[in-house]
Design a protein around this motif. Structure first.
Motif, PDB file in Angstrom:
ATOM      1  N   UNK A   1      42.827 -16.993 -26.746  1.00  0.00           N
ATOM      2  CA  UNK A   1      43.497 -15.877 -26.060  1.00  0.00           C
ATOM      3  C   UNK A   1      42.914 -15.678 -24.658  1.00  0.00           C
ATOM      4  N   UNK A   2      41.667 -16.131 -24.431  1.00  0.00           N
ATOM      5  CA  UNK A   2      41.068 -16.048 -23.097  1.00  0.00           C
ATOM      6  C   UNK A   2      41.807 -16.975 -22.128  1.00  0.00           C
ATOM      7  N   UNK A   3      42.212 -18.136 -22.639  1.00  0.00           N
ATOM      8  CA  UNK A   3      42.986 -19.084 -21.837  1.00  0.00           C
ATOM      9  C   UNK A   3      44.343 -18.483 -21.501  1.00  0.00           C
ATOM     10  N   UNK A   4      44.955 -17.842 -22.488  1.00  0.00           N
ATOM     11  CA  UNK A   4      46.270 -17.232 -22.323  1.00  0.00           C
ATOM     12  C   UNK A   4      46.293 -16.243 -21.168  1.00  0.00           C
ATOM     13  N   UNK A   5      45.239 -15.448 -21.034  1.00  0.00           N
ATOM     14  CA  UNK A   5      45.178 -14.429 -19.985  1.00  0.00           C
ATOM     15  C   UNK A   5      45.144 -15.020 -18.575  1.00  0.00           C
ATOM     16  N   UNK A   6      44.763 -16.301 -18.465  1.00  0.00           N
ATOM     17  CA  UNK A   6      44.617 -16.927 -17.151  1.00  0.00           C
ATOM     18  C   UNK A   6      45.830 -17.757 -16.745  1.00  0.00           C
ATOM     19  N   UNK A   7      46.868 -17.741 -17.560  1.00  0.00           N
ATOM     20  CA  UNK A   7      48.112 -18.438 -17.224  1.00  0.00           C
ATOM     21  C   UNK A   7      48.990 -17.510 -16.393  1.00  0.00           C
ATOM     22  N   UNK A   8      48.787 -17.539 -15.084  1.00  0.00           N
ATOM     23  CA  UNK A   8      49.518 -16.670 -14.158  1.00  0.00           C
ATOM     24  C   UNK A   8      49.930 -17.466 -12.924  1.00  0.00           C
ATOM     25  N   UNK A   9      51.067 -17.103 -12.363  1.00  0.00           N
ATOM     26  CA  UNK A   9      51.520 -17.749 -11.130  1.00  0.00           C
ATOM     27  C   UNK A   9      51.810 -19.227 -11.327  1.00  0.00           C
ATOM     28  N   UNK A  10      51.478 -20.031 -10.317  1.00  0.00           N
ATOM     29  CA  UNK A  10      51.696 -21.483 -10.382  1.00  0.00           C
ATOM     30  C   UNK A  10      50.561 -22.107 -11.177  1.00  0.00           C
ATOM     31  N   UNK A  11      50.739 -22.173 -12.475  1.00  0.00           N
ATOM     32  CA  UNK A  11      49.665 -22.662 -13.347  1.00  0.00           C
ATOM     33  C   UNK A  11      50.215 -23.544 -14.449  1.00  0.00           C
ATOM     34  N   UNK A  12      49.337 -24.330 -15.031  1.00  0.00           N
ATOM     35  CA  UNK A  12      49.678 -25.178 -16.163  1.00  0.00           C
ATOM     36  C   UNK A  12      48.423 -25.401 -16.974  1.00  0.00           C
ATOM     37  N   UNK A  13      48.548 -26.156 -18.042  1.00  0.00           N
ATOM     38  CA  UNK A  13      47.360 -26.459 -18.841  1.00  0.00           C
ATOM     39  C   UNK A  13      47.423 -27.888 -19.363  1.00  0.00           C
ATOM     40  N   UNK A  14      46.250 -28.442 -19.611  1.00  0.00           N
ATOM     41  CA  UNK A  14      46.161 -29.796 -20.134  1.00  0.00           C
ATOM     42  C   UNK A  14      45.191 -29.803 -21.311  1.00  0.00           C
ATOM     43  N   UNK A  15      45.679 -30.277 -22.451  1.00  0.00           N
ATOM     44  CA  UNK A  15      44.844 -30.486 -23.625  1.00  0.00           C
ATOM     45  C   UNK A  15      44.298 -31.904 -23.529  1.00  0.00           C
ATOM     46  N   UNK A  16      43.019 -32.093 -23.813  1.00  0.00           N
ATOM     47  CA  UNK A  16      42.431 -33.415 -23.610  1.00  0.00           C
ATOM     48  C   UNK A  16      41.247 -33.678 -24.529  1.00  0.00           C
ATOM     49  N   UNK A  17      40.965 -34.955 -24.714  1.00  0.00           N
ATOM     50  CA  UNK A  17      39.774 -35.386 -25.431  1.00  0.00           C
ATOM     51  C   UNK A  17      38.753 -35.994 -24.486  1.00  0.00           C
TER      52      UNK A  17
END
Length: 229
Positions: A91-107
């Motif tokens: 949920x900490x990650x969720x709060x930082x998804x604002x504006x021009x943003x994306x996320x990458x899951x990785x190993x």
């Protein structure tokens, strides 16, 4: 005489709006991906160039998966609070998804992701409305980089030009753009003709989540409520 329905024009370019099913598919994909990878990074971007981003994404295809789209949909997938998050701390990650943003899951190891993102930088021509990074001024006289066939096009962009013995010539000094001001459509086209690139496509890491830790790279004015441990 009534108009024949046979002559009705049909627009083939219409596309179906992405509805609930599409959003649910993304949410489910994120939830499944979160279970398969060891960490997730949130990143912001500026001057997005789809082709360059696709190349970067392909480079990490075997070890990572990117999500870029509606922040609200991604937030729903991760969870808004500790009560509905899909893995502890997400949920900490969720709060930082604002504006021009994306996320990458990785190993990939944390250091490798940081290196790849920090090194990524692509230059391109600035689009209309972008802020000029420098003043560009052309002095009165011949413009030998342009052929005589281009004189009408340059004039159409507002440049005071004429042909002088087959050579394109500026009849007076001309300011293409001013530093810090938005580019007009004409200025954007002229800069492209001059080969001057003012846009830099960059990716900036915002945070990293792992099963046992959470790290904040960039902290904005609204991030005071985000716990870092």
């Amino acid at each position: 005489m009534p108009k024949s329905k046979r002559n009705k024009t049909v627009t083939l370019s219409k596309t179906k709006k992405k509805g609930r099913e599409h959003k649910e598919a993304i949410v489910n994909a994120i939830k499944e991906t979160a279970e398969k990878f060891s960490s997730v990074f949130v990143f912001s971007f500026e001057n997005m160039r789809n082709k360059k981003f696709k190349e970067f994404r392909e480079q990490l295809k075997s070890t990572s998966r990117f999500f870029l789209g509606s922040n609200k949909v991604m937030q729903v997938a991760l969870g808004h609070s500790a009560a509905d998050e899909i893995r502890p701390g997400l949920h900490k990650v969720s709060k930082l998804l604002r504006g021009d943003a994306g996320m990458v899951f990785t190993n990939l190891p944390k250091e490798e992701v940081e290196r790849l993102f920090n090194q990524f930088e692509e230059y391109d021509y600035a689009r209309t409305g972008s802020t000029a990074t420098e003043k560009v001024e052309l002095k009165e006289g011949p413009l030998e980089q342009f052929t005589h066939e281009m004189e009408p096009l340059l004039r159409k962009q507002g440049m005071p030009v004429r042909l002088n013995k087959g050579v394109v010539e500026l009849v007076s000094d001309f300011v293409v753009c001013e530093e810090g001001k938005p580019l007009s459509p004409e200025a954007s086209r002229i800069l492209r003709l001059l080969g001057i690139q003012m846009a830099t496509f960059k990716l900036h890491l915002i945070c990293r989540w792992g099963p046992d830790d959470f790290e904040l790279y960039m902290q904005g004015p609204d991030d005071s409520d985000v716990e870092t441990n």
